[in-house]
Scaffold this active site. Structure first.
Site, mmCIF file in Angstrom:
data_model
loop_
_atom_site.group_PDB
_atom_site.id
_atom_site.type_symbol
_atom_site.label_atom_id
_atom_site.label_comp_id
_atom_site.label_asym_id
_atom_site.label_seq_id
_atom_site.Cartn_x
_atom_site.Cartn_y
_atom_site.Cartn_z
ATOM 1 N N GLN A 81 0.847 -1.192 0.000
ATOM 2 C CA GLN A 81 0.000 0.000 0.000
ATOM 3 C C GLN A 81 0.878 1.236 0.000
ATOM 4 O OE1 GLN A 81 -2.904 0.395 3.146
ATOM 5 N NE2 GLN A 81 -3.207 2.566 2.722
ATOM 6 N N CYS A 87 -6.555 1.498 2.099
ATOM 7 C CA CYS A 87 -6.449 0.138 2.623
ATOM 8 C C CYS A 87 -7.702 -0.681 2.333
ATOM 9 C CB CYS A 87 -6.141 0.145 4.120
ATOM 10 S SG CYS A 87 -7.328 1.063 5.123
ATOM 11 N N HIS A 161 -7.683 0.686 9.938
ATOM 12 C CA HIS A 161 -6.986 0.010 8.841
ATOM 13 C C HIS A 161 -7.706 -1.278 8.449
ATOM 14 C CE1 HIS A 161 -3.660 -0.984 6.262
ATOM 15 N NE2 HIS A 161 -3.340 -2.078 6.942
ATOM 16 N N ASP A 176 -1.783 -7.690 4.206
ATOM 17 C CA ASP A 176 -1.798 -6.323 4.729
ATOM 18 C C ASP A 176 -0.784 -5.507 3.954
ATOM 19 O OD1 ASP A 176 -1.553 -3.962 6.135
ATOM 20 O OD2 ASP A 176 -1.341 -4.895 8.103
#
Length: 208
Positions: A81, A87, A161, A176
């Site tokens: 990211q 996100c 997040h 993630d």
């Protein structure tokens, strides 16, 4: 949470995903609550606050994995990211990209085209490719307005997040974009993905 589910559906629909699957809320980690979730489950998107305690845990986990190593399938779709406040979009991309065998796309789907073109790229290259993708950027900005009086700007600090958990080839992966690599949390199946896989991981995470 209904607004989030509606926003996710609208976002993916605009990018050409056929709505053969649906989003549903998970109201708790207790086994009896998880048993109410319709099956099978392709992926779980988790929204949580980033705290100082979590950041310490994340750094320790990263150092441990780098020292000990882990076996990650080269076919798992993972991207970094690099876009602020994206996100949720990246979590959706992770969820869809790693479940394409279950999903259908409209002809000329911008999302399918993005996934096909970026499939062999590195996590960093995927992130750079996303930054330049106009279709996904415009759809992200439009979806970000749903359910909010004022959407955060791309550079505004947000302490919540999104991450994705998927069952890929019998293994539970945590994806993630803030982390340098996918994290493997052991074996799982379609039948045990929530109760044994996701539940055990989150039961542990809730203590940190």
């Amino acid at each position: 949470m209904y607004v989030l589910c509606y926003t996710f559906v609208k976002f993916l629909r605009q990018l050409g995903l056929v709505p053969t699957w649906q989003f549903g809320d998970v109201y708790g980690l207790e086994a009896e609550v998880l048993s109410l979730v319709p099956r099978p489950v392709c992926a779980v998107l988790l929204l949580f606050p980033i705290t100082e305690k979590y950041e310490t845990f994340r750094q320790e986990e990263e150092a441990k994995i780098k020292a000990q190593g882990q076996a990650v399938s080269s076919d798992v779709y993972f991207m970094k990211q690099t876009i602020g406040n994206a996100c949720g979009t990246i979590g959706l991309i992770h969820a869809v990209a790693n479940n394409q065998r279950h999903l259908e796309f409209e002809p000329n789907s911008p999302l399918q085209a993005f996934l096909l073109q970026s499939a062999k790229m590195s996590p960093e290259e995927k992130a750079a490719f996303l930054e330049k993708d106009e279709s996904i950027r415009v759809t992200h900005e439009s979806s970000a307005q749903e359910g909010q009086t004022e959407a955060p700007s791309l550079d505004e600090k947000v302490d919540l997040h999104f991450i994705a958990f998927v069952n890929y080839e019998g293994h539970l992966y945590e994806l993630d974009g803030r982390k340098p690599f996918p994290i493997v949390h052991g074996e799982t199946t379609e039948d045990t993905f929530l109760e044994v896989g996701f539940f055990s991981v989150m039961g542990y995470r809730c203590t940190v």
